[in-house]
Design a protein around this motif. Sequence first.
Motif, PDB file in Angstrom:
ATOM      1  N   LYS A  58       0.853  -1.187   0.000  1.00 54.50           N
ATOM      2  CA  LYS A  58       0.000   0.000   0.000  1.00 54.50           C
ATOM      3  C   LYS A  58       0.890   1.238   0.000  1.00 54.50           C
ATOM      4  CE  LYS A  58      -4.377  -1.134   0.243  1.00 54.50           C
ATOM      5  NZ  LYS A  58      -5.215  -0.822  -0.886  1.00 54.50           N
ATOM      6  N   PHE A  59       0.576   2.177  -0.890  1.00 53.70           N
ATOM      7  CA  PHE A  59       1.265   3.455  -0.915  1.00 53.70           C
ATOM      8  C   PHE A  59       0.492   4.436  -0.041  1.00 53.70           C
ATOM      9  CE2 PHE A  59       2.301   1.973  -5.354  1.00 53.70           C
ATOM     10  CZ  PHE A  59       3.660   1.798  -5.151  1.00 53.70           C
ATOM     11  N   THR A  60       1.198   5.377   0.558  1.00 56.58           N
ATOM     12  CA  THR A  60       0.521   6.466   1.256  1.00 56.58           C
ATOM     13  C   THR A  60       0.147   7.527   0.216  1.00 56.58           C
ATOM     14  OG1 THR A  60       2.549   7.732   1.669  1.00 56.58           O
ATOM     15  CG2 THR A  60       1.917   6.075   3.330  1.00 56.58           C
ATOM     16  N   SER A  61      -0.780   8.398   0.581  1.00 54.59           N
ATOM     17  CA  SER A  61      -1.160   9.447  -0.371  1.00 54.59           C
ATOM     18  C   SER A  61       0.009  10.386  -0.653  1.00 54.59           C
ATOM     19  CB  SER A  61      -2.386  10.228   0.098  1.00 54.59           C
ATOM     20  OG  SER A  61      -2.334  10.500   1.454  1.00 54.59           O
ATOM     21  N   SER A  62       0.872  10.618   0.318  1.00 55.46           N
ATOM     22  CA  SER A  62       2.018  11.493   0.066  1.00 55.46           C
ATOM     23  C   SER A  62       3.027  10.819  -0.876  1.00 55.46           C
ATOM     24  CB  SER A  62       2.700  11.909   1.369  1.00 55.46           C
ATOM     25  OG  SER A  62       3.210  10.799   2.047  1.00 55.46           O
ATOM     26  N   GLU A  63       3.156   9.489  -0.781  1.00 56.46           N
ATOM     27  CA  GLU A  63       4.032   8.786  -1.730  1.00 56.46           C
ATOM     28  C   GLU A  63       3.467   8.913  -3.139  1.00 56.46           C
ATOM     29  OE1 GLU A  63       5.848   5.223   1.090  1.00 56.46           O
ATOM     30  OE2 GLU A  63       3.885   4.947   0.157  1.00 56.46           O
ATOM     31  N   ILE A  64       2.164   8.686  -3.278  1.00 59.31           N
ATOM     32  CA  ILE A  64       1.523   8.725  -4.600  1.00 59.31           C
ATOM     33  C   ILE A  64       1.685  10.094  -5.238  1.00 59.31           C
ATOM     34  CG2 ILE A  64      -0.700   8.583  -5.812  1.00 59.31           C
ATOM     35  CD1 ILE A  64      -1.509   6.466  -3.658  1.00 59.31           C
ATOM     36  N   THR A  65       1.444  11.146  -4.481  1.00 57.04           N
ATOM     37  CA  THR A  65       1.547  12.493  -5.057  1.00 57.04           C
ATOM     38  C   THR A  65       2.993  12.911  -5.279  1.00 57.04           C
ATOM     39  OG1 THR A  65       1.403  13.504  -2.865  1.00 57.04           O
ATOM     40  CG2 THR A  65      -0.657  13.276  -4.104  1.00 57.04           C
ATOM     41  N   GLY A  66       3.940  12.221  -4.628  1.00 55.23           N
ATOM     42  CA  GLY A  66       5.351  12.569  -4.767  1.00 55.23           C
ATOM     43  C   GLY A  66       6.057  11.916  -5.937  1.00 55.23           C
ATOM     44  N   PHE A  67       5.447  10.875  -6.528  1.00 50.24           N
ATOM     45  CA  PHE A  67       6.089  10.181  -7.647  1.00 50.24           C
ATOM     46  C   PHE A  67       6.209  11.112  -8.851  1.00 50.24           C
ATOM     47  CE2 PHE A  67       3.969   6.078  -5.979  1.00 50.24           C
ATOM     48  CZ  PHE A  67       5.055   5.778  -5.177  1.00 50.24           C
ATOM     49  N   LYS A  68       7.437  11.315  -9.303  1.00 55.01           N
ATOM     50  CA  LYS A  68       7.672  12.124 -10.512  1.00 55.01           C
ATOM     51  C   LYS A  68       8.061  11.244 -11.695  1.00 55.01           C
ATOM     52  CE  LYS A  68       7.153  16.043  -8.336  1.00 55.01           C
ATOM     53  NZ  LYS A  68       5.859  16.036  -7.720  1.00 55.01           N
ATOM     54  N   THR A  69       8.704  10.109 -11.402  1.00 57.35           N
ATOM     55  CA  THR A  69       9.149   9.197 -12.455  1.00 57.35           C
ATOM     56  C   THR A  69       8.799   7.764 -12.059  1.00 57.35           C
ATOM     57  OG1 THR A  69      11.328   8.787 -11.489  1.00 57.35           O
ATOM     58  CG2 THR A  69      11.141  10.674 -13.017  1.00 57.35           C
ATOM     59  N   VAL A  70       8.842   6.883 -13.024  1.00 59.93           N
ATOM     60  CA  VAL A  70       8.624   5.464 -12.753  1.00 59.93           C
ATOM     61  C   VAL A  70       9.735   4.944 -11.836  1.00 59.93           C
ATOM     62  CG1 VAL A  70       8.520   3.169 -13.805  1.00 59.93           C
ATOM     63  CG2 VAL A  70       7.328   5.078 -14.882  1.00 59.93           C
ATOM     64  N   GLY A  71      10.931   5.476 -11.964  1.00 62.93           N
ATOM     65  CA  GLY A  71      12.042   5.079 -11.101  1.00 62.93           C
ATOM     66  C   GLY A  71      11.742   5.343  -9.632  1.00 62.93           C
ATOM     67  N   GLU A  72      11.054   6.444  -9.345  1.00 65.07           N
ATOM     68  CA  GLU A  72      10.676   6.750  -7.968  1.00 65.07           C
ATOM     69  C   GLU A  72       9.645   5.730  -7.464  1.00 65.07           C
ATOM     70  OE1 GLU A  72       9.516  10.854  -7.726  1.00 65.07           O
ATOM     71  OE2 GLU A  72      11.497  11.528  -8.385  1.00 65.07           O
ATOM     72  N   MET A  73       8.748   5.299  -8.344  1.00 67.24           N
ATOM     73  CA  MET A  73       7.794   4.235  -7.988  1.00 67.24           C
ATOM     74  C   MET A  73       8.548   2.955  -7.660  1.00 67.24           C
ATOM     75  SD  MET A  73       4.666   4.361 -10.665  1.00 67.24           S
ATOM     76  CE  MET A  73       3.645   5.783 -10.868  1.00 67.24           C
ATOM     77  N   CYS A  74       9.512   2.615  -8.513  1.00 65.33           N
ATOM     78  CA  CYS A  74      10.316   1.397  -8.310  1.00 65.33           C
ATOM     79  C   CYS A  74      11.033   1.439  -6.976  1.00 65.33           C
ATOM     80  CB  CYS A  74      11.337   1.219  -9.433  1.00 65.33           C
ATOM     81  SG  CYS A  74      10.651   0.795 -11.019  1.00 65.33           S
ATOM     82  N   SER A  75      11.609   2.580  -6.642  1.00 70.66           N
ATOM     83  CA  SER A  75      12.323   2.716  -5.377  1.00 70.66           C
ATOM     84  C   SER A  75      11.389   2.507  -4.192  1.00 70.66           C
ATOM     85  CB  SER A  75      12.959   4.114  -5.260  1.00 70.66           C
ATOM     86  OG  SER A  75      13.959   4.271  -6.226  1.00 70.66           O
ATOM     87  N   CYS A  76      10.204   3.060  -4.283  1.00 70.39           N
ATOM     88  CA  CYS A  76       9.239   2.941  -3.203  1.00 70.39           C
ATOM     89  C   CYS A  76       8.784   1.481  -3.076  1.00 70.39           C
ATOM     90  CB  CYS A  76       8.050   3.860  -3.470  1.00 70.39           C
ATOM     91  SG  CYS A  76       6.930   4.005  -2.063  1.00 70.39           S
ATOM     92  N   VAL A  77       8.511   0.830  -4.189  1.00 73.11           N
ATOM     93  CA  VAL A  77       8.111  -0.578  -4.161  1.00 73.11           C
ATOM     94  C   VAL A  77       9.226  -1.407  -3.534  1.00 73.11           C
ATOM     95  CG1 VAL A  77       7.622  -2.628  -5.578  1.00 73.11           C
ATOM     96  CG2 VAL A  77       6.518  -0.447  -6.122  1.00 73.11           C
ATOM     97  N   LYS A  78      10.459  -1.184  -3.965  1.00 74.58           N
ATOM     98  CA  LYS A  78      11.603  -1.942  -3.439  1.00 74.58           C
ATOM     99  C   LYS A  78      11.717  -1.756  -1.930  1.00 74.58           C
ATOM    100  CE  LYS A  78      16.404  -3.095  -4.350  1.00 74.58           C
ATOM    101  NZ  LYS A  78      16.198  -4.440  -3.888  1.00 74.58           N
ATOM    102  N   THR A  79      11.554  -0.550  -1.462  1.00 76.04           N
ATOM    103  CA  THR A  79      11.625  -0.268  -0.017  1.00 76.04           C
ATOM    104  C   THR A  79      10.523  -1.022   0.729  1.00 76.04           C
ATOM    105  OG1 THR A  79      12.599   1.897  -0.392  1.00 76.04           O
ATOM    106  CG2 THR A  79      11.501   1.554   1.723  1.00 76.04           C
ATOM    107  N   LYS A  80       9.315  -0.992   0.188  1.00 78.43           N
ATOM    108  CA  LYS A  80       8.182  -1.661   0.838  1.00 78.43           C
ATOM    109  C   LYS A  80       8.333  -3.183   0.840  1.00 78.43           C
ATOM    110  CE  LYS A  80       4.826   1.995   0.328  1.00 78.43           C
ATOM    111  NZ  LYS A  80       4.557   2.198   1.750  1.00 78.43           N
ATOM    112  N   LEU A  81       8.981  -3.705  -0.169  1.00 78.79           N
ATOM    113  CA  LEU A  81       9.183  -5.160  -0.232  1.00 78.79           C
ATOM    114  C   LEU A  81      10.314  -5.620   0.683  1.00 78.79           C
ATOM    115  CD1 LEU A  81       8.780  -5.831  -4.061  1.00 78.79           C
ATOM    116  CD2 LEU A  81       7.122  -6.294  -2.236  1.00 78.79           C
ATOM    117  N   GLY A  82      11.128  -4.641   1.116  1.00 82.07           N
ATOM    118  CA  GLY A  82      12.224  -4.974   2.027  1.00 82.07           C
ATOM    119  C   GLY A  82      13.406  -5.361   1.295  1.00 82.07           C
TER     120      GLY A  82
END
Length: 80
Positions: A56-80
């Motif tokens: 699950k993304f937070t609303s601040s994460e969702i609004t902060g994504f500028k590139t797909v790479g930033e999404m990837c980084s967030c997913v990687k962090t959440k997956l551990g």
Amino acid sequence: MNREEILGAINMLCGDVFDNNAVNITENTTALDIEEWDSLTHIQLIVAIEKHFKIKFTSSEITGFKTVGEMCSCVKTKLG
């Protein structure tokens, strides 16, 4: 799961959400780079990513994504 695998999965999800299998995203891809990427498809993509990776993304994460790479980084962090 490494960044390449995450990017590959997000690329596949983009093809489904945008109904365009020719879409090829990179870490530098932004919503402006893909004609079909509007506010509605953005939400659909976020939901698809959350379901696929079981995160699950937070609303601040969702609004902060500028590139797909930033999404990837967030997913990687959440997956551990």
